[in-house]
Every structure is written in structure tokens, then in C-alpha cells.
Design an enzyme around this catalytic site. Sequence first.
Site, short mmCIF file in Angstrom:
data_model
loop_
_atom_site.label_atom_id
_atom_site.label_comp_id
_atom_site.label_asym_id
_atom_site.label_seq_id
_atom_site.Cartn_x
_atom_site.Cartn_y
_atom_site.Cartn_z
N GLN A 107 66.84 29.07 83.91
CA GLN A 107 66.95 30.48 84.34
C GLN A 107 66.04 31.40 83.79
OE1 GLN A 107 69.84 33.05 82.15
NE2 GLN A 107 70.95 33.28 84.08
N HIS A 184 67.78 35.30 86.63
CA HIS A 184 68.86 35.97 85.95
C HIS A 184 68.99 37.49 86.38
CE1 HIS A 184 71.62 37.30 83.02
NE2 HIS A 184 71.05 36.56 81.89
N HIS A 187 74.10 40.69 83.38
CA HIS A 187 74.13 41.14 82.13
C HIS A 187 73.20 42.27 81.71
CE1 HIS A 187 75.77 36.93 81.44
NE2 HIS A 187 76.74 37.86 82.08
N TYR A 189 70.12 42.99 82.24
CA TYR A 189 68.70 42.57 82.30
C TYR A 189 68.06 43.34 83.30
CZ TYR A 189 70.62 39.94 78.46
OH TYR A 189 71.28 39.59 77.19
N ARG A 236 72.05 34.54 89.62
CA ARG A 236 73.23 34.69 88.79
C ARG A 236 73.57 36.50 88.89
NH1 ARG A 236 75.37 33.55 82.61
NH2 ARG A 236 77.01 32.39 83.43
N ARG A 326 80.49 27.70 76.82
CA ARG A 326 80.79 27.45 75.41
C ARG A 326 81.26 25.94 75.36
NH1 ARG A 326 84.28 32.88 74.60
NH2 ARG A 326 84.36 32.49 76.93
C1 8OZ Z 1 73.96 35.84 74.29
C2 8OZ Z 1 72.75 36.35 73.54
C3 8OZ Z 1 71.59 36.44 74.01
C4 8OZ Z 1 71.35 36.59 75.40
C5 8OZ Z 1 72.99 36.64 78.68
C6 8OZ Z 1 70.90 35.40 78.12
O1 8OZ Z 1 73.85 37.47 78.15
C7 8OZ Z 1 71.96 36.06 77.57
C8 8OZ Z 1 72.42 36.16 76.20
C9 8OZ Z 1 73.72 36.04 75.61
O2 8OZ Z 1 72.77 36.37 79.77
#
Ligand code: 8OZ
Length: 382
Positions: A107, A184, A187, A189, A236, A326
Site C-alpha cells: 500500500q 491509499h 482515512h 490521507y 482503497r 486485527r
Molecule cells: C493506524 C495508525 C497509523 C496509521 C490507516 C495507515 O489508518 C493507517 C494507520 C492506522 O490507514
Amino acid sequence: MTRPYPTRSARALFEPTQAGALKLANRIVMAPLTRNRAGPGLVPGPFAVEYYAQRASAGLIIAEATQVSAQAQGYADTPGCYTDDQVRGWQKVTSAVHAKGGTIVVQLWHTGRVSHTSFQKDAQAPVGPSAIRANTKTFVAGQGFVDVSMPRALQLDEIPGIIEDFRDACARAIEAGFDGVELHGAHGYLLDAFLRDGTNHRIDGYGGSIGNRARLLLEVTKACAGAIGADRLGVRISPVSTAGDSHDSHPQALFNHVVEGLSPLGLAYLHVVEGETGGARDSIAFDYDALRDRFDGVWMVNNGYNRQMAIDAVATSRADLVSFGRLFIANPDLVERLRDNAPLNKLMGQETFYGGGAHGYTDYPTAKRDRAAIRVGEKAPA
Ligand code: 8OZ
């Protein structure tokens, strides 16, 4: 779901399939998991080879979020894919996974505004679509969890460089032996932050209308597909997740458009986080079937799936692939355990998730090892 989707047997989750050019031994996917264990130079750390190789029976491993550039970093000790040393480090991981018959993509991310000046060259501000600070935290070595920094808005003439960074990192990922790449786009980003009207207040061609906000994701995806082939590329998305302080006034219309834009590209798969990442699957109403109907390709789902949910999702064709986060941390042999309906290991404490060494990373036992231990041990557990 309205299109005619085939129904499948209850065993389909465990049977081989294909996603674009990717050959999968089963439909069980290891979700990308940030573990903050990269070594100096943000090269995958000493235990990463063992960690991923232990999980090679996954139909597909999506290796943890990995920076496309130095600017893309937002957390301590997350790996990169933009230097020769990083590529050499990843080659050891991919070779080990391939030696065990696995398939592995990486990713790639740019964390955007979810970053901190301490990760940026000359302690500059991180970059985002707009100068709007995210209400979230990151982990900085020596400081612990701290608020992310105020970002600056990317200038229009910097955007081609961002696209180039993604394309170059994709090429390096293939050089590193990965079978493909996942972008990615979730979330909060950079790519997700451009999508959403809560985080993108631009007034140029990359902001305003849904079409403009989706432009960067689609341009990056096309550039990456050009570099490595669309059939080795996944994306994603997390339509309603608030992870990374992500928010939008009309997520359904936004993601209907995004998926319509992605569908004709011929991607290996689309990976959809349903609901709140790591939390409630249904806190916000959202019509995922409407998205699915807009995507002509392999559909991967994620978030809180258990064995029966995954079997059902694949058997009814609501999904083609199911990713587990998880459960894959705690069970290197998750595929075998789900297949055998064997008990699952308990997740160790949260202090082992992000950062550290082998503990909570490579020391989760396999069920086979448990059985061997029972054979040679004094007595079997109750
Ligand atoms: C948890 C902690 C830090 C980064 C994501 C890459 O939320 C993460 C991430 C998850 O996609």
C-alpha cells in the site's frame, strides 16, 4: 446489488481466484497494517521478513502503508519505497513471501496533512489540499502522541510532482518484487483529503465540484496504472470513515463519482472500508451496493468481518475478497484457522501494535505449533 452476481459455495472463501493479474490462493486478504517498525532510512525492519512470510498463506498480503516520498511521511518509523535501500529491504520481504507461495502488494501513501513538522525537511509544514489542520494525532519519537501540524495548501504547480512521486514509487515497488500496489485513498490521507469538501477548500481545478475534488485520485491512479499496469493496481477507499478527521457533506454522491471514474481503468480490485474504520459498520447509512454496481471488477471489503460474515459475503457475491486486519496481527495462519474453524489467538495489548520489536509482531503462535506442543507436552489444554 442489482447486477447479476453469481452465487458461490460456502467454501468459495477458501478457494483460489484471480484479481486482475494477481493470482490468489484464496479470497482471504491481509489488510494493510501500520506497525511502525521500520529501521534506519525507513527500510523495512529486521523482523518484517519473518512477519510477512509467516502470513504468506493469505490469498493476498497488502503490506503496510509505505511512503512514496520523504514528504509523504506522517508517523514515526513507517517504511518508504523511494530509496534504493528501501527497495533492497522490501526485496527480502517479497522473496520470502514468494518462496512460501504467497502473493504480496504494497500500500502506497502520502499522509498529506496527517503529519508533523518533525517528519518534514527543514521542519516545514506538511502539505494538504488546503491549510486546514486535522483534528487528529500522530506519534513522534521522543514526544509520544502529539497533534498533527498545521498544513500548507499544495500549490497548483506542485501537483504534477505528487503524481510523479506516486508513479515512481509504483515502479520501485515492482523493482522490489511486489506483485502490485494498492493506492491509499482512505482515512484522511492526501488522496482522501482532496476528495472531501470538509478538507478541500481549493478554488482551482482540484477543488470545488466533486469532479474537481476527485481529479487527483484519478490522475494518480491513471499514472500508476501506466507505470505498472492497471491489472496490478488496487485502490482503497473509506467512504464514511472519519479516520484522519475525514468528512464530507455528500459521501454517497462523491464516492459514486469516484467509483465511476475508477471502473473503466481495469484495476485489479477496489478495496472498501465499510463504516467507521475499526469501529461501527453501520453508524452512517451508506449504500455500498450502489458503489459496487458502478464498479466492473473485483470487490474487496473490510472492517470487522468474522468467519461467518466473510463466508456469507463471498458466497452471496456481495464481495469477491475479504480483508482482515486485527485477526491477521494475531493469527499468522488465519487462513488455516478460518478454514478449520479453529480457535483464534487473542490480540496482545495495544502497546505492541505500533512500534517495538518481535513481541506482538512475529511471536503469535500458529495452531499447528500449538498442536505440536500438545503432542509433546504433558497434557492437552482443556
Ligand atoms: C493506524 C495508525 C497509523 C496509521 C490507516 C495507515 O489508518 C493507517 C494507520 C492506522 O490507514
